[in-house]
Motif scaffolding. Structure first.
Motif, PDB file in Angstrom:
ATOM      1  N   MET A  90     -72.893 -24.923 -43.447  1.00 16.36           N
ATOM      2  CA  MET A  90     -72.146 -23.934 -44.368  1.00 16.36           C
ATOM      3  C   MET A  90     -71.489 -24.770 -45.441  1.00 16.36           C
ATOM      4  SD  MET A  90     -73.020 -20.898 -44.355  1.00 16.36           S
ATOM      5  CE  MET A  90     -71.970 -20.288 -45.323  1.00 16.36           C
ATOM      6  N   ALA A  91     -71.032 -26.069 -45.028  1.00 16.81           N
ATOM      7  CA  ALA A  91     -70.087 -27.053 -45.761  1.00 16.81           C
ATOM      8  C   ALA A  91     -71.167 -27.682 -46.957  1.00 16.81           C
ATOM      9  CB  ALA A  91     -69.681 -28.024 -45.084  1.00 16.81           C
ATOM     10  N   ASP A  92     -72.559 -27.415 -46.655  1.00 23.46           N
ATOM     11  CA  ASP A  92     -73.469 -28.115 -47.665  1.00 23.46           C
ATOM     12  C   ASP A  92     -73.755 -27.042 -48.585  1.00 23.46           C
ATOM     13  OD1 ASP A  92     -73.539 -30.692 -46.471  1.00 23.46           O
ATOM     14  OD2 ASP A  92     -75.164 -30.152 -45.087  1.00 23.46           O
ATOM     15  N   LEU A  93     -74.011 -25.964 -48.017  1.00 24.16           N
ATOM     16  CA  LEU A  93     -74.417 -24.980 -48.829  1.00 24.16           C
ATOM     17  C   LEU A  93     -73.522 -23.919 -49.643  1.00 24.16           C
ATOM     18  CD1 LEU A  93     -77.148 -23.273 -46.369  1.00 24.16           C
ATOM     19  CD2 LEU A  93     -77.564 -24.898 -48.381  1.00 24.16           C
ATOM     20  N   ALA A  94     -72.322 -23.609 -48.971  1.00 27.89           N
ATOM     21  CA  ALA A  94     -71.315 -22.766 -49.569  1.00 27.89           C
ATOM     22  C   ALA A  94     -70.337 -23.787 -50.489  1.00 27.89           C
ATOM     23  CB  ALA A  94     -70.687 -21.830 -48.578  1.00 27.89           C
ATOM     24  N   GLY A  95     -70.231 -25.103 -50.139  1.00 26.35           N
ATOM     25  CA  GLY A  95     -69.251 -25.828 -50.547  1.00 26.35           C
ATOM     26  C   GLY A  95     -68.597 -26.366 -49.553  1.00 26.35           C
ATOM     27  N   ARG A  96     -68.134 -27.809 -49.651  1.00 22.88           N
ATOM     28  CA  ARG A  96     -67.009 -28.217 -48.627  1.00 22.88           C
ATOM     29  C   ARG A  96     -65.543 -27.686 -48.697  1.00 22.88           C
ATOM     30  NH1 ARG A  96     -71.032 -32.066 -50.984  1.00 22.88           N
ATOM     31  NH2 ARG A  96     -72.521 -32.805 -49.028  1.00 22.88           N
ATOM     32  N   ARG A  97     -65.227 -27.735 -49.943  1.00 23.68           N
ATOM     33  CA  ARG A  97     -64.000 -27.323 -50.082  1.00 23.68           C
ATOM     34  C   ARG A  97     -63.841 -25.881 -49.572  1.00 23.68           C
ATOM     35  NH1 ARG A  97     -61.452 -24.715 -54.419  1.00 23.68           N
ATOM     36  NH2 ARG A  97     -59.200 -25.026 -54.848  1.00 23.68           N
ATOM     37  N   ARG A  98     -64.519 -25.100 -50.104  1.00 23.78           N
ATOM     38  CA  ARG A  98     -64.535 -23.567 -49.627  1.00 23.78           C
ATOM     39  C   ARG A  98     -64.400 -23.503 -48.138  1.00 23.78           C
ATOM     40  NH1 ARG A  98     -68.387 -23.590 -53.650  1.00 23.78           N
ATOM     41  NH2 ARG A  98     -67.768 -22.641 -55.461  1.00 23.78           N
ATOM     42  N   VAL A  99     -65.481 -24.224 -47.389  1.00 25.34           N
ATOM     43  CA  VAL A  99     -65.490 -24.339 -45.941  1.00 25.34           C
ATOM     44  C   VAL A  99     -64.303 -24.695 -45.302  1.00 25.34           C
ATOM     45  CG1 VAL A  99     -66.880 -24.867 -44.052  1.00 25.34           C
ATOM     46  CG2 VAL A  99     -68.100 -23.852 -46.002  1.00 25.34           C
ATOM     47  N   PHE A 100     -63.759 -25.866 -45.784  1.00 27.35           N
ATOM     48  CA  PHE A 100     -62.628 -26.608 -45.301  1.00 27.35           C
ATOM     49  C   PHE A 100     -61.405 -25.593 -45.256  1.00 27.35           C
ATOM     50  CE2 PHE A 100     -58.504 -28.942 -46.170  1.00 27.35           C
ATOM     51  CZ  PHE A 100     -58.648 -29.847 -44.958  1.00 27.35           C
ATOM     52  N   ILE A 144     -66.538 -34.455 -46.779  1.00 28.41           N
ATOM     53  CA  ILE A 144     -65.579 -34.510 -47.890  1.00 28.41           C
ATOM     54  C   ILE A 144     -65.479 -35.921 -48.066  1.00 28.41           C
ATOM     55  CG2 ILE A 144     -63.332 -34.085 -49.077  1.00 28.41           C
ATOM     56  CD1 ILE A 144     -63.513 -31.294 -47.830  1.00 28.41           C
ATOM     57  N   ILE A 145     -64.966 -36.843 -47.112  1.00 27.39           N
ATOM     58  CA  ILE A 145     -64.720 -38.030 -47.154  1.00 27.39           C
ATOM     59  C   ILE A 145     -65.913 -38.986 -47.331  1.00 27.39           C
ATOM     60  CG2 ILE A 145     -64.218 -40.080 -45.816  1.00 27.39           C
ATOM     61  CD1 ILE A 145     -62.084 -38.231 -44.267  1.00 27.39           C
ATOM     62  N   ILE A 146     -66.980 -38.714 -46.586  1.00 28.73           N
ATOM     63  CA  ILE A 146     -68.238 -39.314 -46.975  1.00 28.73           C
ATOM     64  C   ILE A 146     -68.764 -39.271 -48.745  1.00 28.73           C
ATOM     65  CG2 ILE A 146     -70.851 -39.481 -46.537  1.00 28.73           C
ATOM     66  CD1 ILE A 146     -68.818 -40.598 -44.287  1.00 28.73           C
ATOM     67  N   THR A 147     -68.705 -38.120 -49.062  1.00 27.69           N
ATOM     68  CA  THR A 147     -69.054 -38.003 -50.489  1.00 27.69           C
ATOM     69  C   THR A 147     -68.204 -38.241 -51.628  1.00 27.69           C
ATOM     70  OG1 THR A 147     -68.602 -35.684 -50.397  1.00 27.69           O
ATOM     71  CG2 THR A 147     -70.763 -36.045 -49.759  1.00 27.69           C
ATOM     72  N   LEU A 201     -52.480 -25.499 -48.776  1.00 25.69           N
ATOM     73  CA  LEU A 201     -52.126 -25.335 -50.069  1.00 25.69           C
ATOM     74  C   LEU A 201     -52.689 -27.172 -50.642  1.00 25.69           C
ATOM     75  CD1 LEU A 201     -48.576 -23.981 -49.746  1.00 25.69           C
ATOM     76  CD2 LEU A 201     -50.690 -23.078 -50.929  1.00 25.69           C
ATOM     77  N   GLY A 202     -52.450 -27.889 -49.984  1.00 25.69           N
ATOM     78  CA  GLY A 202     -52.766 -29.140 -50.262  1.00 25.69           C
ATOM     79  C   GLY A 202     -54.578 -29.317 -50.534  1.00 25.69           C
ATOM     80  N   GLY A 203     -55.476 -28.695 -49.768  1.00 25.00           N
ATOM     81  CA  GLY A 203     -56.901 -28.634 -49.994  1.00 25.00           C
ATOM     82  C   GLY A 203     -57.039 -27.808 -51.077  1.00 25.00           C
ATOM     83  N   LEU A 204     -56.305 -26.704 -51.507  1.00 21.84           N
ATOM     84  CA  LEU A 204     -56.218 -25.840 -52.746  1.00 21.84           C
ATOM     85  C   LEU A 204     -56.020 -26.487 -53.921  1.00 21.84           C
ATOM     86  CD1 LEU A 204     -57.071 -22.895 -53.117  1.00 21.84           C
ATOM     87  CD2 LEU A 204     -54.620 -22.429 -53.081  1.00 21.84           C
ATOM     88  N   PHE A 205     -55.337 -27.465 -54.003  1.00 22.70           N
ATOM     89  CA  PHE A 205     -54.808 -28.028 -55.085  1.00 22.70           C
ATOM     90  C   PHE A 205     -55.424 -29.599 -55.319  1.00 22.70           C
ATOM     91  CE2 PHE A 205     -51.663 -24.957 -54.839  1.00 22.70           C
ATOM     92  CZ  PHE A 205     -51.851 -24.244 -56.055  1.00 22.70           C
ATOM     93  N   LEU A 206     -55.652 -30.286 -54.189  1.00 24.74           N
ATOM     94  CA  LEU A 206     -55.993 -31.691 -54.532  1.00 24.74           C
ATOM     95  C   LEU A 206     -57.538 -32.059 -53.917  1.00 24.74           C
ATOM     96  CD1 LEU A 206     -52.813 -32.950 -52.158  1.00 24.74           C
ATOM     97  CD2 LEU A 206     -53.348 -33.300 -54.747  1.00 24.74           C
ATOM     98  N   VAL A 207     -58.116 -31.275 -53.019  1.00 26.48           N
ATOM     99  CA  VAL A 207     -59.518 -31.388 -52.694  1.00 26.48           C
ATOM    100  C   VAL A 207     -60.482 -31.056 -54.167  1.00 26.48           C
ATOM    101  CG1 VAL A 207     -61.434 -30.812 -51.475  1.00 26.48           C
ATOM    102  CG2 VAL A 207     -59.185 -31.051 -50.443  1.00 26.48           C
ATOM    103  N   PRO A 208     -61.364 -31.742 -54.622  1.00 26.66           N
ATOM    104  CA  PRO A 208     -62.165 -31.547 -55.784  1.00 26.66           C
ATOM    105  C   PRO A 208     -63.107 -30.219 -55.398  1.00 26.66           C
ATOM    106  CG  PRO A 208     -62.404 -33.703 -55.286  1.00 26.66           C
ATOM    107  CD  PRO A 208     -61.715 -33.314 -54.111  1.00 26.66           C
ATOM    108  N   ARG A 209     -62.881 -29.421 -56.611  1.00 25.76           N
ATOM    109  CA  ARG A 209     -63.710 -28.053 -56.555  1.00 25.76           C
ATOM    110  C   ARG A 209     -65.209 -28.320 -56.382  1.00 25.76           C
ATOM    111  NH1 ARG A 209     -60.713 -23.728 -58.001  1.00 25.76           N
ATOM    112  NH2 ARG A 209     -58.891 -23.819 -58.904  1.00 25.76           N
ATOM    113  N   ASP A 210     -65.741 -27.485 -55.658  1.00 22.45           N
ATOM    114  CA  ASP A 210     -67.070 -27.453 -55.445  1.00 22.45           C
ATOM    115  C   ASP A 210     -67.726 -27.123 -56.565  1.00 22.45           C
ATOM    116  OD1 ASP A 210     -66.906 -28.059 -52.492  1.00 22.45           O
ATOM    117  OD2 ASP A 210     -66.184 -25.735 -52.323  1.00 22.45           O
TER     118      ASP A 210
END
Length: 491
Positions: A90-100, A144-147, A201-210
């Motif tokens: 699901m991280a690959d298909l739906a987006g890593r940030r979303r699934v996180f 997320i780290i690997i990519t 909140l950190g993931g919402l604002f700091l992890v790049p959008r899918d």
């Protein structure tokens, strides 16, 4: 494959950065994003240690039997192991940030359910939900780290920090868990909730959008249902075997059903246009090898901690807080060594690091065989604990680098799921074997001589697994070293 391409493949697996990719400095946003993503791993380690310390008062409040109590721990493993492959894909298909973010939210819901529950069933269900949340955050965080970091020194450094954050959770968990348990076991469930809010909140604002999901893409629903059900049944059977018996109808039936579902999953994946798990991934030697190493790492270490806990608490009469402090050097050493893992991998290669790690594991388990009626902490226990603190930051980041070295970015999530499945299934299998040995030989309720004998028998099993893994990891380490020598000379 030509000689040049073999050398480049080894260089990539070893984490050696190409000459033109010298590691630049990381800005605030890069550091903040990495810390947020690593926070999920830290929270996982923190929570597991705290809940493990809190199990006796949970048992006392609800009058739970030993078989029921073990599900406070096992329900988490069941949810984690059962949903890992689905979470990774699901991280690959739906987006890593979303699934996180979804996984973090589910983890918080499980924490609240367990902490506010007024029955033992609600506590166990809360732990199961937390395991599901971790099954989505773990592969998403790793992918997320690997990519986000290029292969080589930057990625290795990031994975070392990832390991160190887990050590922070472990180290603080043994202290915080013991303190909170004195106040009330529910605080061990409720404390993670505000931490989860910060990570969310950190993931919402700091992890790049899918990127936007591809429209019209078909999801492998049949594959997802069959493999999730198969993993749930497999982990359930492994966990249940020590108490119910390997040949009991419930255990044997769960194993048989899991095998049937796995076979059905293979058939489905071969025919699916966009499979949940491309079966070709299971023919990638680096991924399969790293997953087997992962099973040996967590399987032997978790079992060592289980034996150590029984010996220190049930046999020597130490308190949970004293036992936690006894294992504190593991986390402290990981915190010191893990941030330097990137440089070590770059110098010695992933295979050399994994081999060195298992040499340390083997020595640790061998030294712990010296336990007796009145073993000295500094002479018997501390050396084994200290060696684990060295072995883990050598082997864990290197296994993560090896597993993802030959996998395309679009499949990093499912590759992380395969690797994490290796960790969880290995832990469940080896721990089930050790628990069965303790049960058969009276390791918990037998006389002191029988107890001590069961600990020694269990340690011999761990020593055997670790020794075999050490020998098997020596072969690729020697091959990588021989191939690296001509490359170094030509460079």
């Amino acid at each position: 494959m030509s000689g040049t391409s073999e050398i480049e493949a080894d260089r990539k697996a070893a984490g050696a950065a190409p000459p033109e990719t010298a590691m630049p400095g990381w800005g605030f946003r890069v550091w903040a994003m990495l810390i947020v993503v690593c926070g999920a791993f830290m929270l996982d380690a923190l929570d597991n240690i705290m809940v493990g310390i809190a199990t006796p008062p949970i048992q006392a409040e609800f009058g739970m039997s030993n078989n029921t109590l073990q599900w406070v721990v096992s329900a988490y493993v069941l949810g984690f192991g059962g949903f890992l492959l689905l979470g990774g894909r699901m991280a690959d298909l739906a987006g890593r940030r979303r699934v996180f973010l979804v996984g973090v939210a589910v983890f918080a819901a499980g924490s609240l359910l367990g902490g506010l529950g007024d029955t033992s069933v609600m506590v166990v269900v809360g732990r199961f939900v937390m395991g599901i949340g971790a099954a989505f955050t773990a592969p998403a965080a790793l992918s997320i780290i690997i990519t986000s970091f290029p292969a080589g020194a930057q990625r290795n450094r990031a994975l070392g920090i990832y390991t160190a954050c887990g050590a922070v959770g472990y180290s603080t968990g043994v202290i915080v868990g013991g303190t909170l348990t004195e106040l009330g076991w529910r605080w061990t469930f409720l404390l993670p909730v505000p931490i989860v809010a910060i990570v969310f909140l950190g993931g919402l604002f700091l992890v790049p959008r899918d990127p936007a999901p591809v429209r019209g893409r078909k999801y492998d629903v049949a594959g997802a249902v069959t493999i999730t059900a198969a993993m749930l049944l497999l982990v359930f059977a492994i966990v249940e075997a020590p108490s119910s018996g390997l040949l009991a109808a419930r255990t044997a039936g769960a194993f048989a059903a899991a095998i049937v579902l796995i076979a059905a999953f293979v058939v489905i994946e071969r025919r699916a246009a966009e499979p949940l798990l491309r079966l070709g991934l299971l023919r990638v030697p680096s991924l399969v090898g790293a997953s087997l190493v992962a099973a040996a790492i967590l399987g032997t270490y978790m079992s060592f901690q289980f034996i150590g806990g029984l010996y220190l608490q049930s046999y020597l009469g130490w308190s949970p807080l004293q036992m936690g402090l006894a294992f504190l050097p593991v986390g402290l050493l990981i915190m010191i060594i893990a941030p330097r893992a990137g440089k070590l991998i770059g110098r010695f290669g992933v295979h050399g690091m994994i081999f060195a790690g298992f040499v340390a594991y083997t020595l640790s388990y061998a030294l712990f065989l010296r336990i007796d009626d009145s073993a000295s902490y500094w002479w018997v226990v501390f050396p084994s604990v200290a060696l684990i603190g060295v072995a883990f930051p050598f082997s864990f980041p290197a296994a993560n680098v090896l597993a993802t070295s030959d996998v395309a970015d679009e499949e990093q999530g499912v590759a992380a799921g395969v690797l994490q499945t290796g960790y969880q299934v290995g832990a469940a299998i080896v721990l089930a074997v050790i628990a069965a040995i303790s049960s058969i030989e009276g390791g918990v309720q037998g006389d002191r001589a029988t107890q001590l004998e069961s600990y020694h028998t269990s340690l011999h099993v761990l020593l055997g697994i670790s020794l075999v893994t050490t020998v098997l990891t020596l072969i690729p380490a020697l091959r990588a070293r021989r191939r690296a020598e001509p490359a170094s000379a030509s460079a």
